[in-house]
Scaffold this motif. Structure first.
Motif, PDB file in Angstrom:
ATOM      1  N   VAL A   7       0.817  -1.214   0.000  1.00 16.99           N
ATOM      2  CA  VAL A   7       0.000   0.000   0.000  1.00 16.99           C
ATOM      3  C   VAL A   7       0.851   1.265   0.000  1.00 16.99           C
ATOM      4  O   VAL A   7       0.320   2.360  -0.184  1.00 16.99           O
ATOM      5  CB  VAL A   7      -0.971   0.053   1.203  1.00 16.99           C
ATOM      6  N   ARG A   8       2.150   1.104   0.221  1.00 18.57           N
ATOM      7  CA  ARG A   8       3.033   2.268   0.290  1.00 18.57           C
ATOM      8  C   ARG A   8       4.232   2.068  -0.625  1.00 18.57           C
ATOM      9  O   ARG A   8       4.697   0.945  -0.813  1.00 18.57           O
ATOM     10  CB  ARG A   8       3.545   2.466   1.718  1.00 18.57           C
ATOM     11  N   CYS A   9       4.751   3.191  -1.118  1.00 16.98           N
ATOM     12  CA  CYS A   9       6.008   3.147  -1.859  1.00 16.98           C
ATOM     13  C   CYS A   9       7.123   2.810  -0.864  1.00 16.98           C
ATOM     14  O   CYS A   9       6.915   2.844   0.353  1.00 16.98           O
ATOM     15  CB  CYS A   9       6.280   4.491  -2.550  1.00 16.98           C
ATOM     16  N   THR A  10       8.283   2.477  -1.363  1.00 19.12           N
ATOM     17  CA  THR A  10       9.381   2.063  -0.500  1.00 19.12           C
ATOM     18  C   THR A  10       9.743   3.144   0.519  1.00 19.12           C
ATOM     19  O   THR A  10       9.943   2.854   1.704  1.00 19.12           O
ATOM     20  CB  THR A  10      10.614   1.699  -1.353  1.00 19.12           C
ATOM     21  N   ALA A  11       9.809   4.401   0.090  1.00 22.80           N
ATOM     22  CA  ALA A  11      10.174   5.489   1.001  1.00 22.80           C
ATOM     23  C   ALA A  11       9.140   5.641   2.118  1.00 22.80           C
ATOM     24  O   ALA A  11       9.506   5.744   3.302  1.00 22.80           O
ATOM     25  CB  ALA A  11      10.323   6.799   0.234  1.00 22.80           C
ATOM     26  N   CYS A  12       7.876   5.659   1.780  1.00 26.26           N
ATOM     27  CA  CYS A  12       6.826   5.815   2.797  1.00 26.26           C
ATOM     28  C   CYS A  12       6.751   4.585   3.704  1.00 26.26           C
ATOM     29  O   CYS A  12       6.509   4.722   4.915  1.00 26.26           O
ATOM     30  CB  CYS A  12       5.472   6.078   2.143  1.00 26.26           C
ATOM     31  N   GLN A  13       6.974   3.392   3.162  1.00 23.28           N
ATOM     32  CA  GLN A  13       6.967   2.189   3.991  1.00 23.28           C
ATOM     33  C   GLN A  13       8.104   2.253   5.000  1.00 23.28           C
ATOM     34  O   GLN A  13       7.933   1.897   6.163  1.00 23.28           O
ATOM     35  CB  GLN A  13       7.083   0.923   3.132  1.00 23.28           C
ATOM     36  N   GLY A  14       9.267   2.746   4.571  1.00 24.86           N
ATOM     37  CA  GLY A  14      10.397   2.906   5.480  1.00 24.86           C
ATOM     38  C   GLY A  14      10.062   3.864   6.619  1.00 24.86           C
ATOM     39  O   GLY A  14      10.356   3.591   7.787  1.00 24.86           O
ATOM     40  N   ARG A  15       9.439   4.980   6.298  1.00 22.77           N
ATOM     41  CA  ARG A  15       9.042   5.948   7.329  1.00 22.77           C
ATOM     42  C   ARG A  15       7.982   5.349   8.266  1.00 22.77           C
ATOM     43  O   ARG A  15       8.024   5.540   9.478  1.00 22.77           O
ATOM     44  CB  ARG A  15       8.517   7.236   6.690  1.00 22.77           C
ATOM     45  N   PHE A  16       7.055   4.600   7.697  1.00 19.33           N
ATOM     46  CA  PHE A  16       6.009   3.954   8.485  1.00 19.33           C
ATOM     47  C   PHE A  16       6.615   2.966   9.484  1.00 19.33           C
ATOM     48  O   PHE A  16       6.268   2.962  10.665  1.00 19.33           O
ATOM     49  CB  PHE A  16       5.022   3.248   7.548  1.00 19.33           C
ATOM     50  N   GLU A  17       7.537   2.133   9.011  1.00 21.84           N
ATOM     51  CA  GLU A  17       8.168   1.145   9.884  1.00 21.84           C
ATOM     52  C   GLU A  17       9.036   1.816  10.947  1.00 21.84           C
ATOM     53  O   GLU A  17       9.080   1.364  12.089  1.00 21.84           O
ATOM     54  CB  GLU A  17       8.976   0.149   9.055  1.00 21.84           C
ATOM     55  N   GLN A  18       9.714   2.902  10.572  1.00 22.17           N
ATOM     56  CA  GLN A  18      10.521   3.656  11.540  1.00 22.17           C
ATOM     57  C   GLN A  18       9.628   4.203  12.654  1.00 22.17           C
ATOM     58  O   GLN A  18       9.968   4.121  13.834  1.00 22.17           O
ATOM     59  CB  GLN A  18      11.252   4.801  10.838  1.00 22.17           C
ATOM     60  N   ALA A  19       8.474   4.739  12.288  1.00 18.06           N
ATOM     61  CA  ALA A  19       7.547   5.275  13.276  1.00 18.06           C
ATOM     62  C   ALA A  19       7.034   4.167  14.205  1.00 18.06           C
ATOM     63  O   ALA A  19       6.902   4.370  15.416  1.00 18.06           O
ATOM     64  CB  ALA A  19       6.378   5.980  12.578  1.00 18.06           C
ATOM     65  N   LEU A  20       6.778   2.983  13.633  1.00 19.17           N
ATOM     66  CA  LEU A  20       6.330   1.858  14.453  1.00 19.17           C
ATOM     67  C   LEU A  20       7.402   1.461  15.464  1.00 19.17           C
ATOM     68  O   LEU A  20       7.096   1.192  16.626  1.00 19.17           O
ATOM     69  CB  LEU A  20       5.985   0.650  13.577  1.00 19.17           C
ATOM     70  N   ARG A  21       8.655   1.413  15.019  1.00 19.14           N
ATOM     71  CA  ARG A  21       9.766   1.065  15.917  1.00 19.14           C
ATOM     72  C   ARG A  21       9.910   2.090  17.030  1.00 19.14           C
ATOM     73  O   ARG A  21      10.183   1.737  18.171  1.00 19.14           O
ATOM     74  CB  ARG A  21      11.070   0.932  15.133  1.00 19.14           C
ATOM     75  N   GLN A  22       9.721   3.353  16.703  1.00 23.81           N
ATOM     76  CA  GLN A  22       9.862   4.401  17.718  1.00 23.81           C
ATOM     77  C   GLN A  22       8.740   4.345  18.744  1.00 23.81           C
ATOM     78  O   GLN A  22       8.948   4.643  19.905  1.00 23.81           O
ATOM     79  CB  GLN A  22       9.900   5.780  17.051  1.00 23.81           C
ATOM     80  N   ARG A  23       7.554   3.938  18.318  1.00 17.77           N
ATOM     81  CA  ARG A  23       6.417   3.823  19.246  1.00 17.77           C
ATOM     82  C   ARG A  23       6.527   2.603  20.135  1.00 17.77           C
ATOM     83  O   ARG A  23       6.062   2.604  21.247  1.00 17.77           O
ATOM     84  CB  ARG A  23       5.099   3.730  18.478  1.00 17.77           C
ATOM     85  N   GLY A  24       7.053   1.527  19.558  1.00 21.86           N
ATOM     86  CA  GLY A  24       7.019   0.251  20.274  1.00 21.86           C
ATOM     87  C   GLY A  24       8.300  -0.138  20.836  1.00 21.86           C
ATOM     88  O   GLY A  24       8.571  -0.783  21.729  1.00 21.86           O
TER      89      GLY A  24
END
Length: 131
Positions: A114-131
């Motif tokens: 559902v996301r381009c590579t750049a946005c998926q990277g940012r999404f996963e980074q945000a998940l890591r920072q939250r969890g």
């Protein structure tokens, strides 16, 4: 020849993607049903048959693995359903976050991305920072 995204829902490329998604959906539904049937036949069977604490622990692990398999498959089924909806709406291949096109190599590797590579990277980074 490369594919033009987002896909026209009536195009042969969209038909190919639809076929891939539906085939994966059928396979996952069969896996979920098999896992549920296996567990539903007698969820306490393994626990009753266990004769010591080690076997009881194994029974708990087996039940946990079954639950995790179903949860993973259900999440993937949800993603497939969303991909089919995007395909029918003419948005398949378009990033949910930035509206840019998703690289066709990414879509080939993960057909329900559902996301381009750049946005998926940012999404996963945000998940890591939250969890």
């Amino acid at each position: 020849m490369s594919t033009v995204y987002p896909l026209d829902p009536a195009s042969p490329a969209a038909g190919h993607v639809r076929t891939l998604l539906q085939a994966r959906e059928r396979k996952l539904r069969a896996e979920v049903e098999a896992t549920r049937t296996r567990g539903a036949s007698d969820p306490l069977r393994v626990a009753r048959e266990s004769t010591d604490r080690g076997e009881e622990a194994e029974a708990e692990v087996e039940n946990g693995i079954n639950d995790a398999e179903v949860a993973r498959d259900v999440a993937e089924l949800r993603a497939i359903g969303e991909a089919l909806a995007r395909l029918e709406a003419g948005h398949y291949g378009q990033c949910r976050d930035c509206d840019e096109l998703i690289d066709e190599r990414r879509l080939a590797a993960e057909v329900f991305a559902v996301r381009c590579t750049a946005c998926q990277g940012r999404f996963e980074q945000a998940l890591r920072q939250r969890g």
